[in-house]
Design a protein around this motif. Structure first.
Motif, PDB file in Angstrom:
ATOM      1  N   ASP A 131     -66.194 -66.734 111.671  1.00 38.25           N
ATOM      2  CA  ASP A 131     -65.662 -66.105 110.507  1.00 38.25           C
ATOM      3  C   ASP A 131     -66.899 -65.458 109.847  1.00 38.25           C
ATOM      4  OD1 ASP A 131     -63.170 -67.020 110.618  1.00 38.25           O
ATOM      5  OD2 ASP A 131     -63.444 -68.783 109.618  1.00 38.25           O
ATOM      6  N   VAL A 132     -68.216 -66.298 110.051  1.00 37.04           N
ATOM      7  CA  VAL A 132     -69.279 -65.848 109.225  1.00 37.04           C
ATOM      8  C   VAL A 132     -69.566 -64.436 109.887  1.00 37.04           C
ATOM      9  CG1 VAL A 132     -70.700 -66.908 110.959  1.00 37.04           C
ATOM     10  CG2 VAL A 132     -71.613 -66.447 108.526  1.00 37.04           C
ATOM     11  N   SER A 133     -69.381 -64.127 111.301  1.00 34.59           N
ATOM     12  CA  SER A 133     -69.770 -62.908 111.804  1.00 34.59           C
ATOM     13  C   SER A 133     -68.827 -61.859 111.458  1.00 34.59           C
ATOM     14  CB  SER A 133     -69.698 -62.908 113.627  1.00 34.59           C
ATOM     15  OG  SER A 133     -70.690 -64.029 113.924  1.00 34.59           O
ATOM     16  N   ALA A 134     -67.403 -62.119 111.193  1.00 37.54           N
ATOM     17  CA  ALA A 134     -66.526 -61.421 110.719  1.00 37.54           C
ATOM     18  C   ALA A 134     -66.677 -60.878 109.280  1.00 37.54           C
ATOM     19  CB  ALA A 134     -64.918 -61.973 110.878  1.00 37.54           C
TER      20      ALA A 134
ATOM     21  N   TRP B 166     -57.490 -55.948 116.138  1.00 36.04           N
ATOM     22  CA  TRP B 166     -58.547 -56.223 115.500  1.00 36.04           C
ATOM     23  C   TRP B 166     -58.392 -57.532 114.496  1.00 36.04           C
ATOM     24  CZ3 TRP B 166     -62.977 -52.140 114.139  1.00 36.04           C
ATOM     25  CH2 TRP B 166     -63.454 -51.713 115.136  1.00 36.04           C
ATOM     26  N   GLY B 167     -57.252 -57.484 113.896  1.00 36.39           N
ATOM     27  CA  GLY B 167     -56.872 -58.561 113.110  1.00 36.39           C
ATOM     28  C   GLY B 167     -56.965 -59.841 113.936  1.00 36.39           C
ATOM     29  N   LYS B 168     -56.462 -59.873 115.073  1.00 38.27           N
ATOM     30  CA  LYS B 168     -56.348 -60.987 116.177  1.00 38.27           C
ATOM     31  C   LYS B 168     -57.790 -61.405 116.018  1.00 38.27           C
ATOM     32  CE  LYS B 168     -54.548 -60.191 119.563  1.00 38.27           C
ATOM     33  NZ  LYS B 168     -53.805 -59.919 120.969  1.00 38.27           N
ATOM     34  N   TYR B 169     -58.507 -60.606 116.456  1.00 39.84           N
ATOM     35  CA  TYR B 169     -60.064 -60.827 117.023  1.00 39.84           C
ATOM     36  C   TYR B 169     -60.861 -61.434 115.782  1.00 39.84           C
ATOM     37  CZ  TYR B 169     -58.605 -58.353 121.002  1.00 39.84           C
ATOM     38  OH  TYR B 169     -57.915 -57.988 122.138  1.00 39.84           O
TER      39      TYR B 169
ATOM     40  N   ALA C 178     -59.287 -62.723 113.208  1.00 37.91           N
ATOM     41  CA  ALA C 178     -58.286 -63.881 112.482  1.00 37.91           C
ATOM     42  C   ALA C 178     -58.235 -63.694 111.277  1.00 37.91           C
ATOM     43  CB  ALA C 178     -59.041 -65.229 112.806  1.00 37.91           C
ATOM     44  N   ASP C 179     -57.773 -62.368 110.877  1.00 39.37           N
ATOM     45  CA  ASP C 179     -57.699 -61.969 109.284  1.00 39.37           C
ATOM     46  C   ASP C 179     -57.373 -60.561 109.477  1.00 39.37           C
ATOM     47  OD1 ASP C 179     -57.835 -61.040 106.842  1.00 39.37           O
ATOM     48  OD2 ASP C 179     -59.424 -62.679 106.440  1.00 39.37           O
ATOM     49  N   ALA C 180     -55.932 -60.312 109.280  1.00 39.86           N
ATOM     50  CA  ALA C 180     -55.575 -58.853 109.378  1.00 39.86           C
ATOM     51  C   ALA C 180     -55.935 -58.015 108.094  1.00 39.86           C
ATOM     52  CB  ALA C 180     -53.876 -59.035 109.361  1.00 39.86           C
ATOM     53  N   THR C 181     -56.098 -58.694 106.977  1.00 44.66           N
ATOM     54  CA  THR C 181     -56.555 -57.934 105.839  1.00 44.66           C
ATOM     55  C   THR C 181     -57.851 -57.594 105.902  1.00 44.66           C
ATOM     56  OG1 THR C 181     -55.095 -59.370 104.426  1.00 44.66           O
ATOM     57  CG2 THR C 181     -57.087 -58.015 103.278  1.00 44.66           C
TER      58      THR C 181
ATOM     59  N   ILE D 187     -61.929 -52.981 107.205  1.00 47.74           N
ATOM     60  CA  ILE D 187     -62.863 -52.414 108.066  1.00 47.74           C
ATOM     61  C   ILE D 187     -62.620 -51.290 108.738  1.00 47.74           C
ATOM     62  CG2 ILE D 187     -64.118 -52.794 110.369  1.00 47.74           C
ATOM     63  CD1 ILE D 187     -64.405 -55.938 109.652  1.00 47.74           C
ATOM     64  N   LEU D 188     -61.339 -51.266 109.309  1.00 50.27           N
ATOM     65  CA  LEU D 188     -60.874 -50.164 109.879  1.00 50.27           C
ATOM     66  C   LEU D 188     -60.599 -48.968 108.892  1.00 50.27           C
ATOM     67  CD1 LEU D 188     -58.159 -51.838 112.282  1.00 50.27           C
ATOM     68  CD2 LEU D 188     -60.234 -50.270 113.022  1.00 50.27           C
TER      69      LEU D 188
END
Length: 108
Positions: free
Chosen positions: A30-33, A61-64, A66-69, A74-75
């Protein structure tokens, strides 16, 4: 992990940032995301270039993350002014390795 303003500048200030093999791991912390989101957001505001390579399709990317929003955010910034290149085919590393094996003389 919390980065100081000085450490974050190292990711934001260069004219070009290259993120190679993004999401090589199937899940990032999570911190990296959150760090990725902050970097992309700040670089977007400053109109700084980012080159990203990944074997993962953007739809996942939302899966990797763990947060689709967060992935959408980002995208959104990455794709607003981007040139997206998509390559299909076999890995050149595997192709070269197969060629080396094919020309190696058989052991006696």
């Amino acid at each position: 992990m919390t980065l100081s303003t000085e450490q974050l500048k190292g990711w934001i200030e260069p004219d070009l940032l290259v993120l190679d093999d993004l999401f090589l791991a199937r899940r990032i912390a999570d911190v990296s995301a959150e760090l990725l989101q902050a970097i992309v957001h700040q670089r977007y505001k400053l109109r700084r270039a980012i080159v990203i390579t990944s074997n993962r399709v953007v739809q996942d990317w939302g899966k990797y993350l763990a947060d689709a929003t967060m992935a959408t955010t980002i995208l959104d910034r990455l794709m607003h002014r981007c040139a997206m290149l998509e390559f299909e085919g076999k890995s050149y590393r595997l192709k070269e390795a197969a060629a080396r094996i094919a020309i190696t003389p058989e052991s006696s």
